[in-house]
Design an enzyme around this catalytic site. Structure first.
Site, PDB file in Angstrom:
ATOM      1  N   HIS A 284       0.867  -1.181   0.000  1.00  0.00           N
ATOM      2  CA  HIS A 284       0.000   0.000   0.000  1.00  0.00           C
ATOM      3  C   HIS A 284       0.908   1.236   0.000  1.00  0.00           C
ATOM      4  CE1 HIS A 284      -2.760   2.938   1.863  1.00  0.00           C
ATOM      5  NE2 HIS A 284      -3.755   2.133   1.540  1.00  0.00           N
TER       6      HIS A 284
ATOM      7  N   ASP B  49       3.421  -4.006   7.933  1.00  0.00           N
ATOM      8  CA  ASP B  49       2.164  -3.282   7.768  1.00  0.00           C
ATOM      9  C   ASP B  49       1.048  -4.269   8.120  1.00  0.00           C
ATOM     10  OD1 ASP B  49      -0.224  -2.302   6.865  1.00  0.00           O
ATOM     11  OD2 ASP B  49       0.532  -1.604   4.936  1.00  0.00           O
TER      12      ASP B  49
ATOM     13  N   GLN C  92      -4.147  -4.953   7.358  1.00  0.00           N
ATOM     14  CA  GLN C  92      -5.136  -5.973   6.985  1.00  0.00           C
ATOM     15  C   GLN C  92      -4.961  -7.264   7.780  1.00  0.00           C
ATOM     16  OE1 GLN C  92      -7.683  -5.339   5.050  1.00  0.00           O
ATOM     17  NE2 GLN C  92      -6.989  -3.369   4.247  1.00  0.00           N
TER      18      GLN C  92
ATOM     19  N   LYS D 206     -10.145  -0.284  10.612  1.00  0.00           N
ATOM     20  CA  LYS D 206     -10.262  -1.486   9.791  1.00  0.00           C
ATOM     21  C   LYS D 206     -10.607  -2.709  10.635  1.00  0.00           C
ATOM     22  CE  LYS D 206      -7.003   0.169   6.332  1.00  0.00           C
ATOM     23  NZ  LYS D 206      -7.857   0.514   5.186  1.00  0.00           N
TER      24      LYS D 206
ATOM     25  N   CYS E  77      -4.708   2.472  -3.603  1.00  0.00           N
ATOM     26  CA  CYS E  77      -3.467   2.996  -3.008  1.00  0.00           C
ATOM     27  C   CYS E  77      -2.307   2.033  -3.209  1.00  0.00           C
ATOM     28  CB  CYS E  77      -3.638   3.292  -1.520  1.00  0.00           C
ATOM     29  SG  CYS E  77      -4.782   4.606  -1.195  1.00  0.00           S
TER      30      CYS E  77
HETATM   31  C1  LIG Z   1      -2.437  -2.802   3.632  1.00  0.00           C
HETATM   32  C2  LIG Z   1      -2.747  -1.394   4.068  1.00  0.00           C
HETATM   33  N1  LIG Z   1      -1.768  -0.622   4.564  1.00  0.00           N
HETATM   34  C3  LIG Z   1      -1.995   0.631   4.986  1.00  0.00           C
HETATM   35  C4  LIG Z   1      -3.239   1.203   4.938  1.00  0.00           C
HETATM   36  C5  LIG Z   1      -3.418   2.606   5.407  1.00  0.00           C
HETATM   37  O1  LIG Z   1      -4.190   2.661   6.546  1.00  0.00           O
HETATM   38  P1  LIG Z   1      -4.669   4.056   7.149  1.00  0.00           P
HETATM   39  O2  LIG Z   1      -5.267   4.806   6.004  1.00  0.00           O
HETATM   40  O3  LIG Z   1      -5.654   3.675   8.177  1.00  0.00           O
HETATM   41  O4  LIG Z   1      -3.471   4.746   7.706  1.00  0.00           O
HETATM   42  C6  LIG Z   1      -4.295   0.440   4.419  1.00  0.00           C
HETATM   43  C7  LIG Z   1      -5.665   0.974   4.306  1.00  0.00           C
HETATM   44  O5  LIG Z   1      -6.045   1.768   3.506  1.00  0.00           O
HETATM   45  C8  LIG Z   1      -4.040  -0.888   3.978  1.00  0.00           C
HETATM   46  O6  LIG Z   1      -5.021  -1.643   3.490  1.00  0.00           O
END
Ligand SMILES: Cc1ncc(COP(=O)(O)O)c(C=O)c1O
Lengths: 408, 155
Positions: free
Chosen positions: A121, A198, A201, A224, A364
């Site tokens: 991401h 990360d 998920q 999430k 993203c």
């Molecule tokens: C795998 C992953 N990493 C990072 C993020 C970023 O999370 P956040 O927008 O809550 O900081 C997301 C969600 O959009 C994600 O699915």
């Protein structure tokens, strides 16, 4: 099938209609819906206990501080770790930025390498790109095998002693693939690189014991996993958290402030500059309570059942391509797909007419889209409140889309 | 289905699948690029302006049916048209896309009104999140026209 159907009534929003149809919410990878208990916990905090934390001697300040710290303990227990190893942040993105700047700026220089995977991401890519700009370190990518899983067949050649950071996700928000956490941690450890997981998920969808993962840092977001937006967590091994410099200065994060220098509050408070999202942290605590009451094994099992059913039903739709592992044990509930030449945005619009919420776009993860040679995908993602009938609704609506676009 | 049929008219799907003037221009031309970062739609435009008239145009890009059909229809509408008129079409198109009721850009009495085929895109107005898709080509065109203006005032 593990039936969690009765839980649906805990989620007020699942009772609403969209475009005259019952809402079918298949976008939990973007953000999940919230159970009544989370909403109530936040209301109760504001209605009875609201005050700033860590700074007052009055009763409310004491209660607010206790609720905030109690939430930290709950989140820590949820991932099997101690409260001192969990800092509250604004979410995954902020947590990763804390690590990239607080560690990267102080430990990286020209000639060093940061290894990421092509399925990251942007939250786990762009901070590292910024760090390469400041330090002269270089980004190196791991790619995917034919099954959309990070290819580790070559890791010993990629993860050499030039590598100082290995950053990767535990579960892809696009392909659903589970990351090779053990392999990458092992390879990183042999060259003395730190590992950044990360967990945005992974943590919401599988049981996680942070201390046993083999990684140095992990980031995840409350929103999430049934919690509110605006709060998340940064977890680290104690010695790594000590070594991590704060990247934001201000109130709460200091010990003593002099004219020209300051000393920091102990971990984890040194990462929590300014008034934190208190009500959100309380909501986060209620969210992990909710998940713990069900049990993450059951959550995972239920999602596997629904996802397996979805993969099976989607394979019946002509011209539909799935971008992700077929093996249900290697994946979570995010299912990316394309349907003929119908652009994902058009699909999302057509499905929305039937009350079905899916996501369309690059999720993203633009480098991954380029790698897969698609401009965008459609994505349905499942969570504990989804039921097989919603998969049926999705498939029926995809058939409508085929008609609208004249594919039949 | 009714709203969907209004959105995805035959003519829109035809332009999506058979976009007009897809490609680039080799000779002297003005180039402009537009994208919608939130959805990934991309639009690349080459135009040739000669003596106040758009004499040639070509487009490339990728995106949803609405963004690409809007661009393709724009090609038909602008080639051979004086720049002043192109600006007027663009203005009317933008009005057609605004959610609030404004000036009615569609001249219902006159056959072959200013917008012509583009009127097929009026169904988009009922889908507010898709308006930016329809607008992309036109915003890119405005960029190109502004560049042309700057070039002619500089020379
Ligand atoms: C795998 C992953 N990493 C990072 C993020 C970023 O999370 P956040 O927008 O809550 O900081 C997301 C969600 O959009 C994600 O699915």
């Amino acid at each position: 099938m593990t039936d969690l159907r009765s839980l649906r009534s805990d989620f007020p929003i699942l009772g609403r209609e969209v475009n005259g149809k019952p809402l079918v919410y298949l976008d939990s990878a973007a953000t999940t819906q919230k159970p009544r208990s989370v909403l109530d916990a936040m209301d109760a905090y504001y209605e009875r206990h609201n005050a700033n934390v860590h700074r007052g001697a009055h009763t409310l300040a004491g209660e607010a501080t206790e609720m905030y710290e109690n939430a930290r303990s709950k989140v820590a227990a949820f991932i099997g770790t101690s409260a001192a190893q969990v800092a509250f942040t604004r979410g995954t993105t902020t947590s990763i930025n804390h690590i990239a700047y607080g560690w990267g700026l102080n430990h990286l220089s020209e000639g060093d390498q940061i290894v990421v995977t092509i399925s990251e991401h942007h939250a786990n890519l762009v901070p590292w790109q910024l760090i390469t700009k400041y330090t002269g370190a270089e980004l190196v990518y791991l790619e995917l095998d034919d099954d959309f899983i990070v290819d580790t067949s070559d890791i010993d050649r990629v993860i050499t002693d030039k590598v100082k950071v290995v950053a990767f996700s535990g579960m892809s928000n696009v392909t659903g693939a589970i990351g090779p956490v053990a392999e990458l941690s092992r390879a990183a450890a042999t060259v003395g690189a730190i590992t950044v997981l990360d967990g945005a998920q992974l943590v919401p969808h599988t049981p996680v014991a942070a201390d046993d993962l083999g990684v140095d840092f992990m980031a995840f977001s409350a929103h999430k996993m049934l919690g509110p937006t605006g709060v998340g967590a940064l977890w680290g091994r104690p010695e790594r958290l000590e070594e991590l410099e704060p990247t934001e200065g201000g109130g709460e994060m200091i010990n003593v402030v002099e004219r020209f220098h300051s000393t920091w509050a102990p971990v984890p408070h040194k990462f929590e500059a300014g008034t934190p999202p208190i009500a959100e942290a309380v909501g986060f605590g209620a969210a992990v309570d909710y998940l713990s009451n069900i049990g993450m094994d059951r959550v995972m099992e239920h999602e596997r059942d629904v996802t397996a059913y979805a993969l099976e039903r989607l394979s019946e739709v002509p011209d539909l391509t799935i971008y992700g592992p077929k093996d249900i044990t290697k994946r979570g509930g995010a299912v990316s797909f394309a349907l003929g030449d119908i652009h994902p945005h058009d699909l999302a619009t057509i499905l929305d007419q039937d009350g079905i919420a899916i996501r369309a776009g690059h999720h993203c993860a633009r480098p991954l889209m380029k790698y897969l040679d698609v401009a965008a995908t459609a994505r349905a993602s499942f969570y504990l409140y989804n039921v097989p009938e919603e998969v049926d609704a999705l498939v029926a609506s995809l058939m409508t889309a085929r008609k609208v676009f004249g594919l039949d | 289905m009714a709203q969907l049929d209004e959105l995805y008219r035959e003519v829109i799907l035809d332009h999506y699948r058979n976009p007009r003037r897809r490609g680039t221009i080799d000779g002297d031309h003005i180039h402009a690029e537009g994208n919608n970062p939130s959805c990934g739609d991309e639009f690349y435009l080459d135009v040739v302006i000669d003596d106040g008239v758009v004499t040639d145009a070509a487009m490339q890009g990728q995106g949803c049916s609405i963004s690409q059909a809007s661009g393709s229809m724009m090609m038909d509408a602008i080639v051979g048209t004086p720049v002043d008129e192109v600006r007027e079409i663009s203005r009317k198109f933008k009005i057609m896309m605004t959610i609030e009721e404004g000036e009615d850009p569609i001249d219902h009495d006159r056959p072959g009104s200013v917008l012509g085929d583009l009127e097929a895109l009026q169904g988009v107005r009922k889908f507010p999140v898709r308006i930016k898709c329809a607008d992309l080509a036109w915003t890119t065109l405005e960029d190109a026209l502004n560049t042309a203006d700057e070039m002619s005032s500089a020379s």
